[in-house]
Design a protein around this motif. Structure first.
Motif, PDB file in Angstrom:
ATOM      1  N   GLN A  87     -18.076 -43.299  68.959  1.00 26.14           N
ATOM      2  CA  GLN A  87     -17.143 -44.268  68.356  1.00 26.14           C
ATOM      3  C   GLN A  87     -17.222 -44.427  66.953  1.00 26.14           C
ATOM      4  O   GLN A  87     -16.268 -44.396  66.284  1.00 26.14           O
ATOM      5  CB  GLN A  87     -17.578 -45.874  68.961  1.00 26.14           C
ATOM      6  N   ARG A  88     -18.404 -44.029  66.277  1.00 25.99           N
ATOM      7  CA  ARG A  88     -18.548 -44.239  65.031  1.00 25.99           C
ATOM      8  C   ARG A  88     -17.969 -43.105  64.128  1.00 25.99           C
ATOM      9  O   ARG A  88     -17.277 -43.193  63.188  1.00 25.99           O
ATOM     10  CB  ARG A  88     -20.059 -44.036  64.307  1.00 25.99           C
ATOM     11  N   VAL A  89     -17.975 -41.872  64.756  1.00 29.15           N
ATOM     12  CA  VAL A  89     -17.477 -40.400  64.247  1.00 29.15           C
ATOM     13  C   VAL A  89     -15.863 -40.620  64.273  1.00 29.15           C
ATOM     14  O   VAL A  89     -15.146 -40.175  63.503  1.00 29.15           O
ATOM     15  CB  VAL A  89     -17.925 -39.405  64.879  1.00 29.15           C
ATOM     16  N   ILE A  90     -15.408 -41.223  65.480  1.00 31.24           N
ATOM     17  CA  ILE A  90     -13.794 -41.369  65.701  1.00 31.24           C
ATOM     18  C   ILE A  90     -13.310 -42.337  64.735  1.00 31.24           C
ATOM     19  O   ILE A  90     -12.169 -42.116  64.085  1.00 31.24           O
ATOM     20  CB  ILE A  90     -13.481 -41.729  67.125  1.00 31.24           C
ATOM     21  N   ALA A  91     -14.010 -43.304  64.190  1.00 26.66           N
ATOM     22  CA  ALA A  91     -13.668 -44.226  63.486  1.00 26.66           C
ATOM     23  C   ALA A  91     -13.710 -43.780  61.934  1.00 26.66           C
ATOM     24  O   ALA A  91     -13.061 -43.996  60.829  1.00 26.66           O
ATOM     25  CB  ALA A  91     -14.444 -45.634  63.523  1.00 26.66           C
ATOM     26  N   ARG A  92     -14.844 -42.850  61.579  1.00 28.85           N
ATOM     27  CA  ARG A  92     -14.987 -42.172  60.242  1.00 28.85           C
ATOM     28  C   ARG A  92     -14.299 -41.094  59.943  1.00 28.85           C
ATOM     29  O   ARG A  92     -13.655 -40.885  58.973  1.00 28.85           O
ATOM     30  CB  ARG A  92     -16.458 -41.801  60.324  1.00 28.85           C
ATOM     31  N   ASP A  93     -13.775 -40.164  61.169  1.00 25.21           N
ATOM     32  CA  ASP A  93     -13.328 -38.932  60.653  1.00 25.21           C
ATOM     33  C   ASP A  93     -11.979 -38.897  61.692  1.00 25.21           C
ATOM     34  O   ASP A  93     -11.814 -39.349  62.386  1.00 25.21           O
ATOM     35  CB  ASP A  93     -14.157 -37.748  61.234  1.00 25.21           C
ATOM     36  N   ALA A  94     -10.984 -37.750  60.855  1.00 25.79           N
ATOM     37  CA  ALA A  94      -9.906 -37.371  62.004  1.00 25.79           C
ATOM     38  C   ALA A  94     -10.049 -36.697  62.693  1.00 25.79           C
ATOM     39  O   ALA A  94     -10.132 -35.253  62.440  1.00 25.79           O
ATOM     40  CB  ALA A  94      -8.904 -37.049  60.845  1.00 25.79           C
ATOM     41  N   ARG A 144     -12.354 -36.991  70.398  1.00 25.03           N
ATOM     42  CA  ARG A 144     -13.515 -37.241  71.276  1.00 25.03           C
ATOM     43  C   ARG A 144     -13.813 -35.716  71.758  1.00 25.03           C
ATOM     44  O   ARG A 144     -15.088 -35.505  71.868  1.00 25.03           O
ATOM     45  CB  ARG A 144     -13.254 -38.184  72.714  1.00 25.03           C
ATOM     46  N   GLU A 145     -13.013 -35.021  72.043  1.00 20.56           N
ATOM     47  CA  GLU A 145     -13.169 -33.439  72.690  1.00 20.56           C
ATOM     48  C   GLU A 145     -14.077 -32.876  71.387  1.00 20.56           C
ATOM     49  O   GLU A 145     -15.096 -31.832  71.834  1.00 20.56           O
ATOM     50  CB  GLU A 145     -11.907 -32.927  73.136  1.00 20.56           C
ATOM     51  N   GLN A 146     -13.521 -32.987  70.406  1.00 21.22           N
ATOM     52  CA  GLN A 146     -14.141 -32.393  69.094  1.00 21.22           C
ATOM     53  C   GLN A 146     -15.489 -32.605  68.995  1.00 21.22           C
ATOM     54  O   GLN A 146     -16.550 -31.962  68.722  1.00 21.22           O
ATOM     55  CB  GLN A 146     -13.253 -32.275  67.736  1.00 21.22           C
ATOM     56  N   ILE A 147     -15.698 -33.941  69.072  1.00 17.51           N
ATOM     57  CA  ILE A 147     -17.021 -34.506  68.887  1.00 17.51           C
ATOM     58  C   ILE A 147     -18.061 -34.052  69.921  1.00 17.51           C
ATOM     59  O   ILE A 147     -19.109 -33.481  69.863  1.00 17.51           O
ATOM     60  CB  ILE A 147     -17.118 -36.004  68.863  1.00 17.51           C
ATOM     61  N   GLN A 148     -17.442 -34.160  71.251  1.00 19.57           N
ATOM     62  CA  GLN A 148     -18.293 -33.547  72.395  1.00 19.57           C
ATOM     63  C   GLN A 148     -18.676 -32.237  72.199  1.00 19.57           C
ATOM     64  O   GLN A 148     -19.896 -31.734  72.512  1.00 19.57           O
ATOM     65  CB  GLN A 148     -17.507 -34.022  73.728  1.00 19.57           C
ATOM     66  N   GLN A 149     -17.890 -31.332  71.709  1.00 21.11           N
ATOM     67  CA  GLN A 149     -18.133 -29.812  71.379  1.00 21.11           C
ATOM     68  C   GLN A 149     -19.362 -29.775  70.445  1.00 21.11           C
ATOM     69  O   GLN A 149     -20.244 -28.997  70.798  1.00 21.11           O
ATOM     70  CB  GLN A 149     -16.872 -29.162  70.799  1.00 21.11           C
ATOM     71  N   ARG A 150     -19.476 -30.749  69.506  1.00 20.89           N
ATOM     72  CA  ARG A 150     -20.610 -30.577  68.630  1.00 20.89           C
ATOM     73  C   ARG A 150     -21.746 -31.130  69.208  1.00 20.89           C
ATOM     74  O   ARG A 150     -23.003 -30.368  69.002  1.00 20.89           O
ATOM     75  CB  ARG A 150     -20.299 -31.330  67.213  1.00 20.89           C
ATOM     76  N   ILE A 151     -21.618 -32.086  70.001  1.00 17.52           N
ATOM     77  CA  ILE A 151     -22.880 -32.670  70.910  1.00 17.52           C
ATOM     78  C   ILE A 151     -23.433 -31.794  71.561  1.00 17.52           C
ATOM     79  O   ILE A 151     -24.748 -31.555  71.636  1.00 17.52           O
ATOM     80  CB  ILE A 151     -22.435 -34.033  71.350  1.00 17.52           C
ATOM     81  N   VAL A 152     -22.650 -30.867  72.259  1.00 17.38           N
ATOM     82  CA  VAL A 152     -23.034 -29.762  73.247  1.00 17.38           C
ATOM     83  C   VAL A 152     -23.876 -28.752  72.509  1.00 17.38           C
ATOM     84  O   VAL A 152     -24.887 -28.208  72.996  1.00 17.38           O
ATOM     85  CB  VAL A 152     -22.192 -29.281  74.083  1.00 17.38           C
ATOM     86  N   ALA A 153     -23.395 -28.526  71.160  1.00 16.09           N
ATOM     87  CA  ALA A 153     -24.118 -27.583  70.468  1.00 16.09           C
ATOM     88  C   ALA A 153     -25.588 -27.899  69.744  1.00 16.09           C
ATOM     89  O   ALA A 153     -26.190 -27.205  69.493  1.00 16.09           O
ATOM     90  CB  ALA A 153     -23.243 -26.870  69.235  1.00 16.09           C
ATOM     91  N   GLN A 154     -25.735 -29.297  69.923  1.00  9.73           N
ATOM     92  CA  GLN A 154     -26.841 -29.876  69.309  1.00  9.73           C
ATOM     93  C   GLN A 154     -27.788 -30.128  70.237  1.00  9.73           C
ATOM     94  O   GLN A 154     -27.600 -30.504  71.695  1.00  9.73           O
ATOM     95  CB  GLN A 154     -26.605 -31.200  68.501  1.00  9.73           C
ATOM     96  N   TRP A 155     -29.168 -30.509  70.159  1.00  9.16           N
ATOM     97  CA  TRP A 155     -30.292 -31.060  70.882  1.00  9.16           C
ATOM     98  C   TRP A 155     -29.786 -32.337  71.218  1.00  9.16           C
ATOM     99  O   TRP A 155     -29.065 -33.227  70.424  1.00  9.16           O
ATOM    100  CB  TRP A 155     -31.567 -31.045  70.213  1.00  9.16           C
ATOM    101  N   THR A 156     -30.538 -32.996  72.525  1.00  9.85           N
ATOM    102  CA  THR A 156     -30.296 -34.265  72.678  1.00  9.85           C
ATOM    103  C   THR A 156     -31.236 -35.187  72.106  1.00  9.85           C
ATOM    104  O   THR A 156     -32.422 -34.874  71.633  1.00  9.85           O
ATOM    105  CB  THR A 156     -30.454 -34.472  74.431  1.00  9.85           C
TER     106      THR A 156
END
Ligand code: ATP
Length: 198
Positions: free
Chosen positions: A138-145, A148-160
């Protein structure tokens, strides 16, 4: 001697916000993403990206970062290839920057991918910033254009968060910013005591 602190956390966890709080306490900060963005405008890096990813990514010699992001965050091998170009250049730049901070007790190096690229080994301490996944999104959606899909792609590429926490010296839970700042104060006190003892 300056103690180097790697500050990491997933997308939207609040790393940069926390890094700026450290800065307000007089600690120099190196935001790896910001520096990489500048370094990527250098002739040498532009040439290397053109050679690896093709000239189509450039308009009037200006890199289309969105296009590049779409390529690398959809393909782990391409991300590795880009990191192979950018990370060594950032590493060198950071080394030079660090030399100018030799009078400082601590410095902060902020990066989302300290563990993913093994650079955590280069720091005296590692601090992880965590926050609930949905809050981060939610923070990134509010901050960047972005979507959710693009953010999730990045999350998958990062550690948990769990993976990062298990390998970090200190953890800052950043749901509530005021609580997170108090944790920073606490960690700084501990590190200052350690410095005096060593
Ligand atoms: P990225 O990995 O995308 O660079 P980051 O981990 O550096 O993200 P920030 O840019 O510091 O995260 O924070 C993301 C957004 O969330 C910013 O708009 C910031 O102001 C906001 N933010 C940070 N901490 C909190 C908090 N505790 N509560 C609410 N909003 C926050």
């Amino acid at each position: 001697m300056t103690k180097t602190i790697g500050l990491t956390g997933g997308i939207g966890s609040g790393k940069t916000t926390i890094a700026h709080y450290f800065q307000s306490k007089g600690i120099p900060i190196y935001i790896a993403d910001d520096e990489a963005r500048i370094i990527m405008q250098s002739e040498a890096i532009i040439e290397a990206i053109k050679n690896s990813f093709g000239k189509d990514l450039f308009e009037n010699n200006v890199l289309n970062r969105q296009k590049l992001a779409e390529i690398v965050f959809n393909d782990a091998d391409q991300l590795k290839r880009l990191n192979g170009i950018v990370h060594p250049a950032v590493k060198n730049h950071f080394k030079e920057w660090l030399q100018t901070k030799s009078h400082c007790q601590f410095i902060i190096y902020e990066s989302a991918v300290l563990f993913e690229n093994d650079s955590y080994k280069n720091f005296d301490y590692i601090i992880a910033v965590t926050a609930p996944l949905e809050e981060r999104i939610q923070r990134v959606i509010a901050r960047d254009a972005t979507t959710r899909e693009q953010i999730q792609q990045r999350i998958v590429a990062q550690w948990t968060d769990e993976q990062r926490v298990s390998k970090s010296d200190y953890v800052i839970e950043n749901s509530n910013l005021e609580t997170a700042k108090r944790k920073v104060d606490e960690i700084l006190k501990i590190l200052e005591i350690k410095q005096k003892e060593s």
